[in-house]
Design an enzyme around this catalytic site. Structure first.
Site, PDB file in Angstrom:
ATOM      1  N   MET A 162      70.253 -33.242 -41.849  1.00 50.38           N
ATOM      2  CA  MET A 162      69.467 -33.988 -42.840  1.00 50.38           C
ATOM      3  C   MET A 162      68.187 -34.512 -42.181  1.00 50.38           C
ATOM      4  O   MET A 162      67.515 -35.398 -42.718  1.00 50.38           O
ATOM      5  CB  MET A 162      70.290 -35.137 -43.419  1.00 50.38           C
ATOM      6  CG  MET A 162      71.520 -34.636 -44.170  1.00 50.38           C
ATOM      7  SD  MET A 162      72.154 -35.776 -45.383  1.00 50.38           S
ATOM      8  CE  MET A 162      72.583 -37.179 -44.366  1.00 50.38           C
ATOM      9  N   HIS A 214      67.803 -36.261 -33.604  1.00 53.80           N
ATOM     10  CA  HIS A 214      68.034 -36.989 -32.355  1.00 53.80           C
ATOM     11  C   HIS A 214      68.810 -36.069 -31.424  1.00 53.80           C
ATOM     12  O   HIS A 214      69.079 -34.908 -31.770  1.00 53.80           O
ATOM     13  CB  HIS A 214      68.787 -38.296 -32.626  1.00 53.80           C
ATOM     14  CG  HIS A 214      70.041 -38.114 -33.435  1.00 53.80           C
ATOM     15  ND1 HIS A 214      71.158 -37.464 -32.950  1.00 53.80           N
ATOM     16  CD2 HIS A 214      70.347 -38.470 -34.706  1.00 53.80           C
ATOM     17  CE1 HIS A 214      72.089 -37.447 -33.868  1.00 53.80           C
ATOM     18  NE2 HIS A 214      71.628 -38.037 -34.957  1.00 53.80           N
ATOM     19  N   HIS A 243      71.718 -33.878 -32.724  1.00 57.16           N
ATOM     20  CA  HIS A 243      71.306 -32.633 -33.384  1.00 57.16           C
ATOM     21  C   HIS A 243      70.847 -31.604 -32.339  1.00 57.16           C
ATOM     22  O   HIS A 243      71.156 -30.416 -32.444  1.00 57.16           O
ATOM     23  CB  HIS A 243      70.126 -32.881 -34.324  1.00 57.16           C
ATOM     24  CG  HIS A 243      70.392 -33.842 -35.441  1.00 57.16           C
ATOM     25  ND1 HIS A 243      69.783 -35.062 -35.532  1.00 57.16           N
ATOM     26  CD2 HIS A 243      71.199 -33.742 -36.527  1.00 57.16           C
ATOM     27  CE1 HIS A 243      70.188 -35.681 -36.644  1.00 57.16           C
ATOM     28  NE2 HIS A 243      71.056 -34.913 -37.251  1.00 57.16           N
ATOM     29  N   GLN A 277      75.481 -35.580 -51.974  1.00 59.04           N
ATOM     30  CA  GLN A 277      76.523 -36.190 -51.141  1.00 59.04           C
ATOM     31  C   GLN A 277      76.338 -37.699 -50.978  1.00 59.04           C
ATOM     32  O   GLN A 277      77.061 -38.328 -50.211  1.00 59.04           O
ATOM     33  CB  GLN A 277      76.598 -35.487 -49.789  1.00 59.04           C
ATOM     34  CG  GLN A 277      75.422 -35.711 -48.864  1.00 59.04           C
ATOM     35  CD  GLN A 277      75.453 -34.765 -47.683  1.00 59.04           C
ATOM     36  OE1 GLN A 277      75.343 -33.557 -47.813  1.00 59.04           O
ATOM     37  NE2 GLN A 277      75.609 -35.318 -46.481  1.00 59.04           N
TER      38      GLN A 277
END
Ligand code: AMP
Length: 284
Positions: free
Chosen positions: A30, A34, A37, A61
């Protein structure tokens, strides 16, 4: 590195790559990237010819009172980080591109959603499973990479690809943490300074619980009580849940045995944080 914003172009590009015999590794995110990821991208880079990431804050979600509008975003920064990680493609669709009209089909997850985040975020995993079904059709990866910070998500996604026969291998990657132990999360920027100071106690409480268990504690309730006390005492956060289940089936345990997860979610003023550890205990 190319940024692609339309489904048609992404699908076409991936089809050509597959025809050329190239393997595709995929990291759905999303954004507001950081090091957590980045570790998924690094692994994908090691194991595939082509690395694709997606950046899409999926409205499906998020619950009506959740942080969809305040979810942090910075596409230019994300692009730089992905480039440094030798990502080949960023799929960056708009909400309109992904959901042009009301959905005639969505995916409903039937197992493992009555506990943990599934319980406190009704519909969350249906939203995750629906968007991943779409994204897997668009990117068509051989391998997709997910973080065990979201361990329930990993279990649900494994259920999704097994039950619906997606030709995708799910690879789970360890949680990356700050030096003080706090799990890296895009939401950490929404912590107030004092909350940021308190937040490492979440992981510390899990480590202390692990110690208790390694020293012989086998009663899940006692472990949960210990963590509850520590978090209540050391943070201003409001406990959403602290629970222990078998992993990956997420069934209740009367005694700590086999492979299990200790997971928690704590709400601070503008960020809800989650963390977990997975342990395996087999008595001789
Ligand atoms: P998100 O952008 O929060 O949806 O996360 C995208 C992926 O990165 C998910 O598979 C997460 O589990 C994973 N991820 C998030 N935080 C971390 C972390 N601290 N360490 C490893 N993976 C992470």
């Amino acid at each position: 590195m190319r940024v692609i914003t339309t489904i048609k172009e992404m699908q076409h590009t991936m089809l050509l790559a597959k025809k050329g015999g190239q393997s595709i590794g995929y990291v759905p995110t999303m954004g507001f990237l950081h090091e957590g990821h980045l570790s998924l991208m690094e692994k994908a880079r090691e194991e595939n010819d082509i690395v694709v990431i997606s950046i899409f804050v999926n409205p499906l979600q998020f619950g009506p009172t959740e942080d969809l509008s305040s979810y942090p975003r910075d596409f230019e920064r994300d692009k730089e980080l992905a480039l440094n990680q030798q990502v080949d493609y960023i799929f960056y669709p708009s909400v309109k591109e992904m959901y042009p009209h009301s959905s005639s089909v969505t995916v409903k997850v039937n197992e493992r959603t009555d506990v943990l985040c599934g319980k406190s975020r009704p519909g969350h995993f249906d939203g995750v499973a629906t968007v991943l079904t779409k994204l897997f059709q668009i990117v068509q990866p051989e391998k997709a990479y997910f973080g065990t910070k979201d361990a329930q998500q990993v279990a649900v996604v494994e259920g999704l690809v097994n039950d619906l026969h997606f030709p995708v291998e799910i690879i789970a990657v360890e949680t990356v943490r700050e030096e003080d132990g706090l799990a890296k999360s895009s939401r950490n920027v929404n912590l107030l300074p004092e909350e940021r100071e308190q937040a490492p106690n979440l992981y510390q409480s899990l480590l202390r619980a692990k110690e208790m268990i390694l020293n012989g504690e086998r009663n899940p309730q006692k472990v949960v009580s210990f963590i509850t006390e520590m978090i209540t005492e050391k943070t201003d956060g409001k406990i959403d849940y602290i629970e222990i289940y078998s992993y990956p089936m997420l069934k209740e345990l009367t005694e700590l045995h086999g492979k299990f997860i200790i997971a928690l979610a704590v709400k601070f003023s503008k960020a809800r944080l989650i963390d977990n550890i997975i342990l395996e205990i087999y008595e001789k």
